[in-house]
Design an enzyme around this catalytic site. Structure first.
Site, short mmCIF file in Angstrom:
data_model
loop_
_atom_site.label_atom_id
_atom_site.label_comp_id
_atom_site.label_asym_id
_atom_site.label_seq_id
_atom_site.Cartn_x
_atom_site.Cartn_y
_atom_site.Cartn_z
N ASP A 122 -5.06 11.06 9.18
CA ASP A 122 -3.95 10.12 9.29
C ASP A 122 -3.78 10.84 11.51
OD1 ASP A 122 -3.71 8.08 7.89
OD2 ASP A 122 -3.60 10.08 6.49
N GLU B 100 1.08 -1.16 -0.24
CA GLU B 100 0.44 0.15 -0.05
C GLU B 100 0.68 0.91 -0.25
OE1 GLU B 100 -4.32 -1.89 2.32
OE2 GLU B 100 -2.66 -0.17 3.31
#
Lengths: 403, 269
Positions: B60, B49
């Site tokens: 995040d 990824e």
């Protein structure tokens, strides 16, 4: 615009205003937003809730706020009669409290003991800390580190009100970064926390809910103007950062097609310099903070730094309903520079004895341009969304004065 | 068969689970990423990824936010990330590569252009964090037509009804976020994860990867027992941050961490 849209039908069930709005968030937030939406959709038609909200607006906020004809200023500008909607006279000094009172009541209904907020100029943070104090809710406010520095007075007010101000130094350390951080907090603490968003942006249902809580501005202004003059105004002016005070004023007038709507964005050093905070004037559609709207971004889709003399307008996006009203042509979006804003700030203070917030001074600056082009029998309502006490340090610094 | 499907099929046949590292492309500088990808493959990872840096990574935590900032400061862009994948494909034609990021850079490029260029570069799937299936009506047919897998998240708060909808809309694999919170959050409860994964399996035929909170060999091994894939991100990105001023060390350092996880996941009881 050939056919008038049914404005009351927007947003649609998914939170869309045409191509704008929606719910562009991580899966981790979808359940919380669905719960909030269901709760709010039930409350918005609940007479008990609405009566409680109206009572708080009257007895705690001090509504209705006056609609004041600025006679001397209108005469000096030599055109339309200028009425000021005095949201600066609300408790806490700005329109922001209409929404925080409403959302705090929703939070209470949902049984959330903790509220969080993002703030730019600190007005929304203060308004959130205020209602949290009143309801005994734990309150944390995220604020860009740069804004903490330039809005010390409001930071201290929030602390006195029992809130904790958390400086955010990520990214550009301004309002957008505070909003990122508040979203992260909400994702993590979603069980006990209600996120009081301060503007008509963010994922559905926020743009709709915040608008609904601010519609009182336009409802009152419309009735007051009719009562004072026997007719509707010819134009409405309001500053637009996220656009909450503007949508609150505009929305009850959307179907009055004779009334022109002007949203005034922060032109900073001028749109042509790139140093501004006017996504409707100098941006393009994209996705940020949970909604599709006009954004200040570069060719790669990265959000770019904004600039405005006013921390409350220093935001790279704008509420999705404004993006839609622009595209369908119902409202016009213009901008004024920092210098024009400052001149309007000084002028209103000297001529009317009313010191406006620098945010609101953007709308006043455009009124200075627009009023002289109109007839004396015409009228304008300017939303005086906040008072200027919090900006005295900024203005003094420009004058070379250090307290 | 797609690279992602063959990868999970081969692993299943061997009774093994996928090790899926996440690193931010271009962090700390563009030259690091392709050698790092090869080193991770050599350490035994199955799917990579690759984070597409974004200025406002709302979902995040601080570790990956800082990675995004470092990458952007070093000139990263979505096109630059696609170029890295194309370069990786010159030597590796089998390891699936999935881009993970936010919608706006993809919107700026245009859905069609992005999907076509991504597939041409050798990208196998995309996970757009802020694009739930409800908003993907315009994107989904474009990805499907170009053969780009659309990977979706499932969260602890996702209802079963939504799980079914997401499983229906998704392709490649499903990514179960094992914690409430942002990337890099702390505690992980393996028993809770196991229950959730079983619930998801009732609605989904796709392989299920689990991420958030996996930071060492022990947590990787524990998750491997209940899921089809183990996604590890912040722990690797933190290691990259620690070595940001010695970038030539990064591939070895990250590969070392991953090799420990690989060994723990493959160890028989």
């Amino acid at each position: 615009m050939s056919e008038r849209p049914d404005y009351a039908a927007f947003p649609d069930a998914g939170g869309h205003f045409g191509q704008f709005g929606g719910r562009f968030v991580s899966e981790t937030l979808m359940a919380a937003l669905a719960e909030l939406e269901q709760t709010y959709l039930a409350l918005r038609d609940d007479p008990v809730f609405l009566a409680e909200f109206d009572r708080d607006l009257a007895n705690y906020v001090g509504r209705p706020s006056p609609l004041y004809l600025a006679e001397r200023w209108s005469r000096e500008l030599g055109g339309a009669q200028i009425f000021l909607k005095r949201e600066d006279l609300n408790h806490t000094g700005s329109h922001k409290v209409n929404n925080t009172v409403g959302q705090a009541l929703v939070a209470k209904r949902m049984g959330k003991p903790r509220v969080i907020a993002e703030t730019g100029a600190g007005q929304h943070g203060v308004a959130t800390a205020t209602v949290a104090a009143r309801l005994g809710l734990k309150c944390q406010v995220y604020m860009g580190a740069e804004d903490v520095e330039r809005q010390k007075l409001n930071v201290y007010r929030m602390k006195l009100l029992g809130a904790e101000v958390i400086p955010v130094s990520a990214g550009s350390a301004t309002l957008k970064d505070a909003m990122n951080e508040a979203m992260r907090d909400w994702v993590t603490n979603v069980d006990d926390t209600f996120y009081i968003i301060g503007t008509v942006a963010g994922p559905h249902p926020y743009p709709m809910m915040v608008r609904d809580f601010h519609r009182v501005i336009g409802r009152e202004a419309r009735a007051q103007h009719l009562e004072q003059t026997g007719r509707l105004p010819d134009a409405l002016l309001a500053c637009v950062g996220g656009g909450s005070n503007a949508i609150g004023l505009f929305h009850p007038f959307l179907e009055d097609e004779s009334v022109a709507l002007y949203g005034v964005e922060a032109g900073g050093d001028g749109i042509e310099t790139g140093r501004h905070a006017a996504p409707l004037g100098g941006g393009r559609p994209g996705v940020l903070h949970g909604n599709r709207t006009y954004l200040m971004e570069d060719a790669d889709g990265q959000i770019i730094p904004t600039h405005s003399i006013s921390a409350g307008l220093d935001y790279p996006g704008v509420g999705p309903e404004h993006a839609w009203l622009k595209d369908i042509g119902r409202a016009s979006y213009v901008s004024v520079t920092d210098a024009e804003t400052l001149a309007a700030f000084r002028e209103l203070t000297l001529v009317e004895g009313i010191m406006p917030a620098l945010e609101s001074a953007h709308a006043l600056a455009y009124a200075r341009k627009l009023a002289p082009t109109m007839g004396k029998e015409q009228s304008i309502i300017v939303n005086l969304s906040g008072r200027g006490d919090k900006d005295i340090h900024t203005v003094a610094a420009i004058d070379g004065i250090n307290f | 068969m797609s690279r992602i499907a063959s990868c999970f099929e081969a692993l299943a046949a061997q009774g093994r689970k996928a090790l899926i590292p996440f690193v931010t492309a271009g962090d700390p500088s563009p030259a690091v990423t392709v050698p790092l990808m090869h080193a991770m493959v050599e350490a035994g990872v199955d799917v990579i990824e690759l984070g597409v840096p974004f200025s406002d990574p709302m979902a995040d935590g601080p570790v990956i936010q800082l990675a995004s900032q470092r990458a952007l400061a070093a000139g990263a862009s979505l096109q630059g990330v696609l170029d890295m994948v194309a370069e990786f494909r010159q030597r590796n034609t089998t390891t699936p590569v999935v881009l993970m990021g936010y919608l706006n850079p993809v919107e700026a490029m245009g859905y069609e252009t992005f999907a076509r260029n991504a597939v041409a570069a050798g990208v196998d799937g995309a996970l757009l964090v802020d694009l739930p299936p409800e908003e993907a009506e315009a994107v989904a047919p474009v990805f499907r037509e170009q053969g780009l897998a659309q990977i979706y998240l499932i969260a602890p708060t996702t209802t079963e009804e939504r799980m079914a909808r997401i499983a229906e809309a998704g392709s490649g694999y499903l990514y179960y976020v094992s914690l409430k919170g942002v990337t890099g959050s702390a505690a992980l409860n393996v028993d809770e994860v196991a229950v959730k994964v079983e619930t998801i399996r009732k609605h989904a035929k796709l392989p299920i990867g689990v991420g958030f909170g996996i930071k060492d060999a022990a947590s990787a091994r524990a998750i491997a027992k209940v899921a089809d894939g183990v996604v590890v991100g912040s722990a690797l990105v933190q290691r990259i941050a620690d070595y940001a001023d010695q970038p030539d060390q990064i591939p070895t350092q990250v590969a070392g961490l991953l090799a420990e996880m690989r060994a723990a996941m493959d160890k028989s009881d």
